[in-house]
Design an enzyme around this catalytic site. Structure first.
Site, PDB file in Angstrom:
ATOM      1  N   LYS A 192       0.865  -1.184   0.000  1.00  0.00           N
ATOM      2  CA  LYS A 192       0.000   0.000   0.000  1.00  0.00           C
ATOM      3  C   LYS A 192       0.901   1.233   0.000  1.00  0.00           C
ATOM      4  O   LYS A 192       1.476   1.615   1.021  1.00  0.00           O
ATOM      5  CB  LYS A 192      -0.926   0.059   1.214  1.00  0.00           C
ATOM      6  CG  LYS A 192      -2.046   1.072   0.940  1.00  0.00           C
ATOM      7  CD  LYS A 192      -2.591   1.768   2.141  1.00  0.00           C
ATOM      8  CE  LYS A 192      -1.881   2.970   2.618  1.00  0.00           C
ATOM      9  NZ  LYS A 192      -1.857   4.149   1.736  1.00  0.00           N
TER      10      LYS A 192
ATOM     11  N   GLY B 179       6.511   4.874   8.454  1.00  0.00           N
ATOM     12  CA  GLY B 179       5.633   6.043   8.525  1.00  0.00           C
ATOM     13  C   GLY B 179       5.729   6.672   9.903  1.00  0.00           C
ATOM     14  O   GLY B 179       6.717   6.471  10.628  1.00  0.00           O
ATOM     15  N   SER B 180       4.693   7.385  10.277  1.00  0.00           N
ATOM     16  CA  SER B 180       4.762   8.150  11.526  1.00  0.00           C
ATOM     17  C   SER B 180       4.577   7.241  12.743  1.00  0.00           C
ATOM     18  O   SER B 180       3.961   6.172  12.667  1.00  0.00           O
ATOM     19  CB  SER B 180       3.679   9.228  11.517  1.00  0.00           C
ATOM     20  OG  SER B 180       2.413   8.607  11.426  1.00  0.00           O
ATOM     21  N   THR B 181       5.052   7.718  13.872  1.00  0.00           N
ATOM     22  CA  THR B 181       4.926   6.969  15.123  1.00  0.00           C
ATOM     23  C   THR B 181       3.448   6.802  15.500  1.00  0.00           C
ATOM     24  O   THR B 181       3.038   5.738  15.971  1.00  0.00           O
ATOM     25  CB  THR B 181       5.718   7.699  16.226  1.00  0.00           C
ATOM     26  OG1 THR B 181       7.102   7.638  15.860  1.00  0.00           O
ATOM     27  CG2 THR B 181       5.529   7.067  17.592  1.00  0.00           C
TER      28      THR B 181
ATOM     29  N   GLY C  86       2.067   4.057  13.508  1.00  0.00           N
ATOM     30  CA  GLY C  86       2.704   2.815  13.973  1.00  0.00           C
ATOM     31  C   GLY C  86       2.004   2.266  15.211  1.00  0.00           C
ATOM     32  O   GLY C  86       1.776   1.056  15.337  1.00  0.00           O
TER      33      GLY C  86
ATOM     34  N   GLU D 173       9.045   1.163  11.225  1.00  0.00           N
ATOM     35  CA  GLU D 173      10.128   2.155  11.017  1.00  0.00           C
ATOM     36  C   GLU D 173       9.439   3.505  11.104  1.00  0.00           C
ATOM     37  O   GLU D 173       8.741   3.899  10.172  1.00  0.00           O
ATOM     38  CB  GLU D 173      10.753   2.016   9.624  1.00  0.00           C
ATOM     39  CG  GLU D 173      11.231   0.638   9.254  1.00  0.00           C
ATOM     40  CD  GLU D 173      12.429   0.176  10.051  1.00  0.00           C
ATOM     41  OE1 GLU D 173      13.102   1.037  10.639  1.00  0.00           O
ATOM     42  OE2 GLU D 173      12.652  -1.036  10.103  1.00  0.00           O
TER      43      GLU D 173
ATOM     44  N   CYS E 202      13.191  10.902   7.542  1.00  0.00           N
ATOM     45  CA  CYS E 202      13.028  10.367   8.910  1.00  0.00           C
ATOM     46  C   CYS E 202      14.283  10.613   9.740  1.00  0.00           C
ATOM     47  O   CYS E 202      14.195  10.889  10.930  1.00  0.00           O
ATOM     48  CB  CYS E 202      12.698   8.888   8.852  1.00  0.00           C
ATOM     49  SG  CYS E 202      13.878   7.946   7.886  1.00  0.00           S
TER      50      CYS E 202
ATOM     51  N   GLU F 245       8.685  16.165  15.658  1.00  0.00           N
ATOM     52  CA  GLU F 245       9.201  15.980  14.299  1.00  0.00           C
ATOM     53  C   GLU F 245       8.470  16.947  13.365  1.00  0.00           C
ATOM     54  O   GLU F 245       7.261  16.824  13.165  1.00  0.00           O
ATOM     55  CB  GLU F 245       8.950  14.536  13.846  1.00  0.00           C
ATOM     56  CG  GLU F 245       9.569  14.234  12.500  1.00  0.00           C
ATOM     57  CD  GLU F 245       9.243  12.829  11.996  1.00  0.00           C
ATOM     58  OE1 GLU F 245       8.097  12.370  12.159  1.00  0.00           O
ATOM     59  OE2 GLU F 245      10.154  12.209  11.411  1.00  0.00           O
TER      60      GLU F 245
END
Ligand code: NAD
Length: 499
Positions: free
Chosen positions: A194, A247-249, A252, A270, A305, A402
Site C-alpha cells: 500500500k 511512517g509516523s509513530t 505505527g 520504522e 526520517c 518531528e
C-alpha cells in the site's frame, strides 16, 4: 534489455515529464483494475498544483480480495516453495528492469511528491541496490542443525511467513518500497503493497515491471488508497501475517493495536525521528562540518526520517559555527525539482506545507531566535527555504516534535554529559551524529546514545550491508542487510529421535 538514456538537463526532464503516461489502477491478481467502489483520488503535482491523475481509491473490499489472492498464491507454492535460486533469478530480472526504467521511476516520484530529480535518481540506486542485495542473499541463507546429543537430530528451518502487507510513506516512495518488498519477496512471501496516497505512481509502475520479470500471479499486488480505509483494512485482515510499516509513530501505534485486535500478526515499524547531531569544539574543519550539518536537515526538503533536526553545538564554537551553517544553507535553496541544479524541491502537499509553517510560527512565539528562512516563498509551488532557529530549548515544541520539513533547531551545550543527556531527551531514537577528532570521546558518547544508528564524522552514511532502523518510539524493525531478510521468515524446529 535496452537501457534508456537518463536525461541530463532541465529541458530534457521537462520534455520527458510532458510526454509521460502512467497507470492509475490497482494491481490485483496480475491485472490492473479499478477500486471495487469505483472511487478515485487525485494525485497532485506540488509544484504546479496540477492533478497528475485520478488513482483507484481502494478500500476494505479490495483489501479482502487481495488478501485472498495473496493467500492462494502463497499456498500454491509457485513462489513460496520454489528453490531460493529461482526467486533470486526473478528478482534480479526485476532489478534489471528497474535499472532500465530508472529515469521514468525517478520522474514519477519527483512529479508526485516534489523531491529534486537528482535525489529521486539517488533513491533509484538505493531501491535497485536493495533488490539486488536481497535477491543475491536468499540462496546463501542456511538453516541450522542444533547441538543436541547423539540420540537425536534437530533441524532449525527457515520458512516464509505467508502474506506480508507493506505500508509505506511518501518521502522516498520507491526506495522505502524496495527496502520492504525485496526481502519479503526474496524470503518467499506474498506481498501486498500500500503506497502512500501522496505518491502512488511509482509503485504501480513497479507492479508492471514485477509482472514482466516473472513474479507469479498474486505474489505481488499494489493497492493505492488512504490509510484509514485500505491501510487499516490490511492491518486488521486475518489473511495478513505480517505488517511491514514505514511512517509516523502515531500510525505505527495504531498498527500494533490493529494486530492485537485481529490475528496478532507481526508488526515491524520504522517510524519518525528527531535526530540529534552533536558538534564538539575539537572537530576539524568547521566549514565542512557546517555544510554537512546543513545538508543533514535540508536534504529532501527536511522530509527525511533521519533528518538531523536537532543540532547540538558546543557553546565555545557556537557563534562561529552557526555563521558558517547559515552560509552553507544559502546554497541549499528550493527550486523546480525537475531542474538538476535545485538542492531542495517542493513540500509534498498543502497539509504538510501548512504544518511546517505552523511549527515555524510556534518557534517564533516560543522565543527561539529565527536566523534564516521562516516564510514560504512567494509565487507558484509549495516551497519553504532553509529555516534555522538558534537558542532552542528542550521545552519548545520545535525542539521536541518531528517537523518533517526544512527547519533546524540549534541548541548549545558545555560538557559531554550535557550533550548526551540532551541527545537522549527524546521519545525518538532513530539516528544520531557526532563530530569530533577524539576517538575516546567518540566511543564513550556513541555507546551512550539511544539510537538505532550513529553517524561519526558524517551524516546518513550506510549501504545495503548495514541495517537501518530505530529504537524507542522510532520503531522496532530493521530494513536492509541480512537482518531484514531474517525478519521475513519464521523458524521451524524439527526434532528427530534416533533409535
Ligand atoms: P503516515 O504515518 O501518515 O503514513 C504512512 C503510511 O501509512 C501511508 O501509506 C498511509 O496511508 C498509511 N496510514 C495512515 N493511517 C493509517 C491507518 N490508520 N492504518 C493503516 N495505514 C495507515 O506517514 P507519512 O506522512 O506518509 O510519512 C512521514 C513519516 O514517516 C514521518 O514520521 C517519518 O519520520 C516517517 N518515516 C520513517 C522512516 C524510517 O525508516 N524510520 C522512513 C521514512 C519516513
Amino acid at each position: 534489455m535496452t537501457r534508456k538514456r537518463t536525461p541530463s538537463t532541465y529541458a530534457d526532464w521537462q520534455a520527458m515529464a510532458a510526454s509521460l503516461s502512467f497507470e492509475t489502477r490497482a494491481f490485483v491478481d496480475d491485472k490492473f483494475i479499478g477500486a471495487d467502489s469505483g472511487e478515485t483520488f487525485a494525485t497532485v503535482n506540488p509544484v504546479t498544483g496540477e492533478t497528475l491523475g485520478q488513482v483507484a481509491s481502494c478500500n476494505a473490499v479490495d483489501a479482502e480480495r487481495a488478501g485472498k489472492v495473496a493467500r492462494e498464491a502463497f499456498e500454491c507454492g509457485e513462489w513460496s516453495r520454489v528453490a531460493p535460486v529461482k526467486r533470486k533469478q526473478v528478482l534480479l530480472k526485476l532489478a534489471e528492469l528497474m535499472e532500465a526504467n530508472k529515469s521514468e521511476l525517478a520522474l514519477l516520484d519527483t512529479l508526485d511528491m516534489g523531491k529534486p530529480i537528482q535525489s529521486s535518481l539517488g533513491d533509484m540506486a538505493g531501491a535497485i541496490g536493495c533488490m539486488r542485495y536481497q535477491a543475491e542473499s536468499i540462496d546463501k541463507l542456511y538453516g541450522e542443525v542444533a547441538p543436541t546429543g547423539e540420540d537425536s537430530l534437530a533441524l532449525v528451518l527457515r520458512e516464509p511467513l505467508g502474506v506480508v502487507a507493506s505500508i509505506v510513506p511518501w518521502n522516498f516512495p520507491l526506495m522505502m518500497t524496495s527496502w520492504k518488498i525485496a526481502p519479503a519477496l526474496a524470503a518467499g512471501n506474498s506481498v501486498i503493497l500500500k503506497p502512500s496516497e501522496k505518491s502512488p505512481l511509482s509503485a504501480l509502475r513497479l507492479a508492471e515491471l514485477a509482472s514482466e520479470a516473472g513474479i507469479p500471479r498474486g505474489v505481488f499486488q499494489v493497492l493505492p488508497g488512504f490509510g484509514h480505509t485500505v491501510g487499516k483494512a490490511l492491518a486488521l485482515s486475518m489473511e495478513v501475517d505480517c505488517l511491514a510499516f514505514t511512517g509516523s509513530t502515531g500510525v505505527g501505534k495504531l498498527l500494533m493495536q490493529y494486530a492485537g485486535q485481529s490475528n496478532l500478526k507481526r508488526v515491524y515499524l520504522e517510524c519518525g525521528g528527531k535526530s540529534p547531531n552533536i558538534v564538539f569544539a575539537d572537530c576539524k574543519d568547521l566549514e565542512r562540518v557546517a555544510y554537512h550539518a546543513a545538508e543533514a536537515i535540508f536534504h529532501n526538503q527536511g522530509e527525511v526520517c533521519i533528518a538531523g533536526s536537532r543540532l547540538l553545538v558546543e557553546n565555545s564554537i557556537r557563534t562561529t559555527f552557526v555563521d558558517k551553517l547559515l552560509a552553507a544553507s544559502e546554497s541549499m535553496q528550493p527550486g523546480d525539482p525537475l531542474n538538476p541544479d535545485s538542492f531542495m524541491g517542493a513540500i509534498v502537499d498543502e497539509t504538510q506545507h501548512k504544518g511546517i509553517l505552523d511549527y515555524i510560527r510556534r518557534g517564533v512565539e516560543e522565543g527561539a531566535t529565527l536566523r534564516a528562512g521562516g516564510k514560504a516563498l512567494d509565487g507558484n509551488g509549495l516551497f519553504i527555504p532553509p529555516t534555522v532557529f538558534d537558542d532552542v530549548t528542550d521545552k519548545m515544541v520545535i525542539g521536541r516534535e518531528e517537523v518533517f520539513g526544512p527547519v533546524l533547531s540549534v541548541f548549545g551545550f558545555d560538557t559531554d554529559e550535557q550533550a548526551i543527556a540532551m541527545a537522549n531527551d527524546s521519545d525518538y531514537g532513530l539516528a544520531a551524529g557526532l563530530w569530533s577528532q577524539d576517538i575516546d570521546r567518540i566511543m564513550r558518547v556513541t555507546r551512550r546514545l539511544e539510537s538505532g544508528q550513529v553517524f561519526v564524522n558524517n551524516w546518513a552514511g550506510g549501504d545495503q550491508t548495514v541495517p537501518f532502523g530505530g529504537v524507542k518510539q522510532s520503531g522496532n524493525g530493521r530494513d536492509k542487510s541480512h537482518h531484514s531478510l531474517e525478519e521475513y521468515s519464521d523458524l521451524k524446529s524439527v526434532w528427530f529421535s534416533l533409535a
